[in-house]
Design an enzyme around this catalytic site. Structure first.
Site, PDB file in Angstrom:
ATOM      1  N   TYR A 173      40.967  45.337  42.789  1.00  0.00           N
ATOM      2  CA  TYR A 173      42.331  44.831  42.994  1.00  0.00           C
ATOM      3  C   TYR A 173      43.362  45.708  42.288  1.00  0.00           C
ATOM      4  CZ  TYR A 173      41.365  40.227  45.098  1.00  0.00           C
ATOM      5  OH  TYR A 173      41.014  39.212  45.929  1.00  0.00           O
ATOM      6  N   LYS A 222      26.443  43.418  41.774  1.00  0.00           N
ATOM      7  CA  LYS A 222      25.728  44.161  42.832  1.00  0.00           C
ATOM      8  C   LYS A 222      25.122  45.385  42.156  1.00  0.00           C
ATOM      9  CE  LYS A 222      24.581  44.759  47.179  1.00  0.00           C
ATOM     10  NZ  LYS A 222      23.611  43.856  47.846  1.00  0.00           N
ATOM     11  N   ASP A 254      25.197  39.011  47.123  1.00  0.00           N
ATOM     12  CA  ASP A 254      24.785  38.537  48.449  1.00  0.00           C
ATOM     13  C   ASP A 254      23.862  37.329  48.320  1.00  0.00           C
ATOM     14  OD1 ASP A 254      22.984  40.298  47.280  1.00  0.00           O
ATOM     15  OD2 ASP A 254      22.443  41.324  49.145  1.00  0.00           O
ATOM     16  N   ASP A 278      36.776  36.198  44.025  1.00  0.00           N
ATOM     17  CA  ASP A 278      37.692  35.742  45.070  1.00  0.00           C
ATOM     18  C   ASP A 278      36.891  35.127  46.216  1.00  0.00           C
ATOM     19  OD1 ASP A 278      40.103  35.500  46.593  1.00  0.00           O
ATOM     20  OD2 ASP A 278      39.495  37.291  47.715  1.00  0.00           O
ATOM     21  N   ASP A 282      36.118  30.760  47.105  1.00  0.00           N
ATOM     22  CA  ASP A 282      36.476  30.087  48.361  1.00  0.00           C
ATOM     23  C   ASP A 282      35.261  29.357  48.932  1.00  0.00           C
ATOM     24  OD1 ASP A 282      39.069  31.112  48.278  1.00  0.00           O
ATOM     25  OD2 ASP A 282      39.084  31.545  50.438  1.00  0.00           O
TER      26      ASP A 282
HETATM   27  C1  IPM Z   1      43.318  33.975  45.439  1.00  0.00           C
HETATM   28  C2  IPM Z   1      44.000  34.651  46.588  1.00  0.00           C
HETATM   29  C3  IPM Z   1      44.629  35.938  46.103  1.00  0.00           C
HETATM   30  C4  IPM Z   1      43.514  36.822  45.592  1.00  0.00           C
HETATM   31  C5  IPM Z   1      45.461  36.677  47.153  1.00  0.00           C
HETATM   32  C6  IPM Z   1      46.557  35.804  47.693  1.00  0.00           C
HETATM   33  C7  IPM Z   1      46.008  37.978  46.647  1.00  0.00           C
HETATM   34  O1  IPM Z   1      43.104  34.853  47.634  1.00  0.00           O
HETATM   35  O2  IPM Z   1      43.994  33.625  44.471  1.00  0.00           O
HETATM   36  O3  IPM Z   1      42.110  33.785  45.500  1.00  0.00           O
HETATM   37  O4  IPM Z   1      42.848  37.524  46.370  1.00  0.00           O
HETATM   38  O5  IPM Z   1      43.284  36.819  44.373  1.00  0.00           O
HETATM   39 MG    MG Z   2      41.187  33.975  47.302  1.00  0.00          MG
END
Ligand code: IPM
Ligand code: MG
Length: 388
Positions: A173, A222, A254, A278, A282
């Site tokens: 990032y 990884k 993975d 990240d 999710d």
């Molecule tokens: C998160 C989001 C952010 C990230 C984006 C919006 C840049 O997906 O906070 O997880 O990738 O960190």
């Molecule tokens: Mg995210």
């Protein structure tokens, strides 16, 4: 240790508050009045933040606190008004605060912005500016919402309660990003790098978090392919020596993504680098029922303000329709009270109120099921406020 922050002159509230990822959270002494920076953001951001502030006001009234709110524009709305996603003034407001509450940023309206000026860039700059390197994202299923869990019933019933500790200000990032022409075609490069101290400090956060939980850390990398992962593994193992009571295992990313849906009950604390975190967070949020329920805390060194936000995005498709689920943001406000203001009882009062409202059967659209009562964002906020 108290320290003032250079370049952040404040009249009504000088920031002396502490986010202490590396200390026990009850070590933070409550202080008054608390000064909170508020970033409403884009899309559903203003709606969900409005409800979270309402809940904070209810806490202030019940427990006799005073919260001062300072608006800090960021994201697409800041691009529209000031030409940049994170105005200097907003960063200053956040740096001088005791904690930052953020809704969500971004939307299709700003998709055509150059990469350097996208709303998301504002968020990354803010994280970096606040040096909040430790992002805590819980994946905990409310038992009453187990029907919303997409996993097989027997897996859901064994319970899901782990936390992803994501490194937030390093890795790909924040590496160099460039596109160049080589041999007549464009070639794009993103650099991923990690230094020892970056790995060490996030590993400490993970082990200390595990000490207060079920004492198990899974470090995700990884290492069969990446050099950064091999250094990651070496440093995490070294840090583990300081925590003999905590069990450590390593898992390739993975495999980890597979294990999260196969046997989520095996995890207590997952620690991982920025991009893996990240993605995995999710996935982890979705198995708890809805991404709309999950708060996050981003913490830096003691004495620096933490950043608190739901983990979902700005959901432009439902913006302004009173349909958003404010619970993720309301729980983020509870995290703010706990981690930055040392108000554990107050944080628990919010968490309890959310549980009660869900137990009573109130649901926003994203978690609606048959036989339950559908409510909008405002009504959900009001119900929680009333039960604080
Ligand atoms: C998160 C989001 C952010 C990230 C984006 C919006 C840049 O997906 O906070 O997880 O990738 O960190
Ligand atoms: Mg995210």
């Amino acid at each position: 240790m108290e320290k003032t922050i250079a370049g952040s002159p404040r009249d009504d509230c000088v920031s002396l508050r502490h986010s202490r990822p590396t200390e026990r959270r009850d070590a933070v002494a409550p202080r008054e009045p608390a000064c909170l920076a508020v970033i409403r953001g884009d899309g559903i951001g203003p709606e969900i933040v409005g409800e979270a502030l309402g809940v904070l006001d209810a806490v202030a009234e019940k427990f006799g606190h005073k919260f001062i709110y300072k608006e800090a524009p960021m994201g697409g709305n800041a691009i529209d008004r000031f030409g940049v996603p994170l105005p200097e003034e907003s960063l200053k407001t956040c740096l001088a605060s005791d904690g930052v509450l953020l809704g969500a940023v971004g939307g299709p309206k700003w998709d055509a912005q150059p990469p350097e000026n996208r709303p998301e860039k504002g968020l990354l700059k803010l994280r970096n500016g606040l040096s909040v390197y430790a992002n805590l994202r819980p994946a905990k299923m409310f038992p009453v919402l187990s029907a919303a869990c997409p996993l097989r019933k027997d897996i859901a019933e064994r319970g899901i309660d782990f936390i992803v500790v994501r490194e937030l200000v390093g890795g790909v990032y924040f590496g160099e990003h460039r596109t160049e022409t080589r041999d007549g075609e464009r070639t794009a490069t993103d650099v991923m790098s990690y230094s020892e101290h970056e790995i060490r400090r996030i590993a400490h956060v993970a082990f200390r978090t595990a000490e207060g939980r079920r004492k198990k850390v899974t470090s995700v990398d990884k290492a069969n392919v990446l050099t950064t992962s091999r250094l990651w593994r070496e440093i995490v193992e070294d840090v583990a020596k300081d925590y003999p009571d905590v069990e450590l295992n390593h898992m390739y990313v993975d495999n980890a993504s597979m294990q999260i849906v196969k046997e989520p009950g095996q995890f207590d604390v997952i620690v991982t680098e920025n991009m893996f975190g990240d993605i995995l967070s999710d996935e982890a949020s979705q198995i708890t029922g809805s991404i709309g329920l999950i708060p996050s805390a981003s913490l830096g060194e003691p004495g620096r303000p933490g950043l608190y936000e739901p983990i979902h995005g700005s959901a432009p498709d439902i913006a302004g329709q009173d349909k958003a689920n404010p619970i993720g943001t309301i729980l983020a406000a509870a995290f703010l009270l706990r981690y930055s203001l040392g108000m554990e009882t107050e944080a628990q009062a919010i968490e309890k109120a959310v549980s009660v409202v869900l137990d009573e059967g109130w649901r926003t659209g994203d978690i609606m099921e048959e036989g339950k009562q559908l409510v909008g964002c405002r009504e959900m906020g009001r119900l929680i406020r009333e039960r604080v």
